[in-house]
Design a protein around this motif. Sequence first.
Motif, PDB file in Angstrom:
ATOM      1  N   GLU A 214       9.808   4.952   9.172  1.00  0.00           N
ATOM      2  CA  GLU A 214       8.442   4.837   8.656  1.00  0.00           C
ATOM      3  C   GLU A 214       8.338   5.330   7.217  1.00  0.00           C
ATOM      4  N   ARG A 215       9.176   6.286   6.848  1.00  0.00           N
ATOM      5  CA  ARG A 215       9.213   6.677   5.431  1.00  0.00           C
ATOM      6  C   ARG A 215       9.634   5.493   4.567  1.00  0.00           C
ATOM      7  N   ALA A 216      10.658   4.773   5.029  1.00  0.00           N
ATOM      8  CA  ALA A 216      11.112   3.599   4.272  1.00  0.00           C
ATOM      9  C   ALA A 216      10.017   2.537   4.236  1.00  0.00           C
ATOM     10  N   ILE A 217       9.358   2.309   5.369  1.00  0.00           N
ATOM     11  CA  ILE A 217       8.283   1.314   5.424  1.00  0.00           C
ATOM     12  C   ILE A 217       7.140   1.710   4.490  1.00  0.00           C
ATOM     13  N   ASN A 218       6.751   2.979   4.530  1.00  0.00           N
ATOM     14  CA  ASN A 218       5.679   3.458   3.647  1.00  0.00           C
ATOM     15  C   ASN A 218       6.090   3.394   2.180  1.00  0.00           C
TER      16      ASN A 218
END
Length: 366
Positions: free
Chosen positions: A314-318
């Motif tokens: 989710e860090r990568a997605i964000n």
Amino acid sequence: MEVAQNRRRFEDALRRGRAYNEQEAWREAFQMYRVALGEVPQSPEAFAGLGEACFGLRMLDRALESYKRAARYSRGDIQYLQRVADLQERQGQLQEAAKTYMAAGELQLRQQNLDTAIANWQRAIRLEPGLLGAHRRLALVFQRQGNTKAAVREYLAIARTLQMRGKQQKALQVCQAALRLDPGNEDVQMAIDLVQHGEAALADEEPQAEPAAPEAERERDEMTETVRQIASAFEEERRHWQLAQQAQPDDVVSVAARRAQDELAEEIFREEDEEALYGAGTAGMSKLERDAFIGQGMDFQARGQAERAIEYYERAINGGLSLPAAYFTVGMLYAELGETRRARQALARAARNPAYHTAIRTLVNR
């Protein structure tokens, strides 16, 4: 019948060639491997044996060419790549050797042999300190491992190289990425100050600075390109998808999960222009940073730590990653944790890729 006879002659020549090499009877080995190649012209093993014989005969150019062909026809066998790099280094072809070590490290990363990959990239940097690709890979792996100090060191090496090439803005962006990774780091802050204000000071400190590299820098030699083509090996995994329609429901999800992992790995290896690679995305994150988070998510997922894996995906997605494979993986992990609402939200985004539809339906209807 003739094919079988050719095969027997080939295998006999290989066997005799190996025996002669073991005895250091280099000329006899040379002849036997020539016979073997006459029967099977693209045999990696025969070319490698020929390379060993040529090395024994001090025919270094011929040995190097033979090992290159062994590496090419084996689609990047690591032992052959290492011999190519060693011979290039022996002959003073330091830039070429550095890129071959870079390629060998990339192959090892694909195989999850991180320590060996790191050793190859560090060897590449010792030969060619400004090799940005090796510094990028080291930064990614160190960040995946949680080795912040080493990752920051690589970010700063990238920034310094970019600065020396006159790319001040990109150097500053890399420094800012390093500061996000390790807020308050004095070395990073000093580097930012030098990029912003210290060109003259740097010039005084290093009056014989290396010249800027040409814009069309040749990042790859023939062996690096060979290893990049190993990405086609991921197609082997994707063929399993074609069998998914005949598989049991749980198998459908497993096949889709493997596909997603392959696509995430390919995203890490995908090259970008410098603006996207080093610059900030919509959420202030460069591709270099996103790749590290993807890698960390994959590592935690492999260790069965679903919550930590979700955190990093989710860090990568964000940070700007919009790959359906990432959404499918997050949705599947949420489903495993019993968080149905979040699983459905992520899987809805993964549905942009029709290849995941069957697996999504299976997960949603469980």
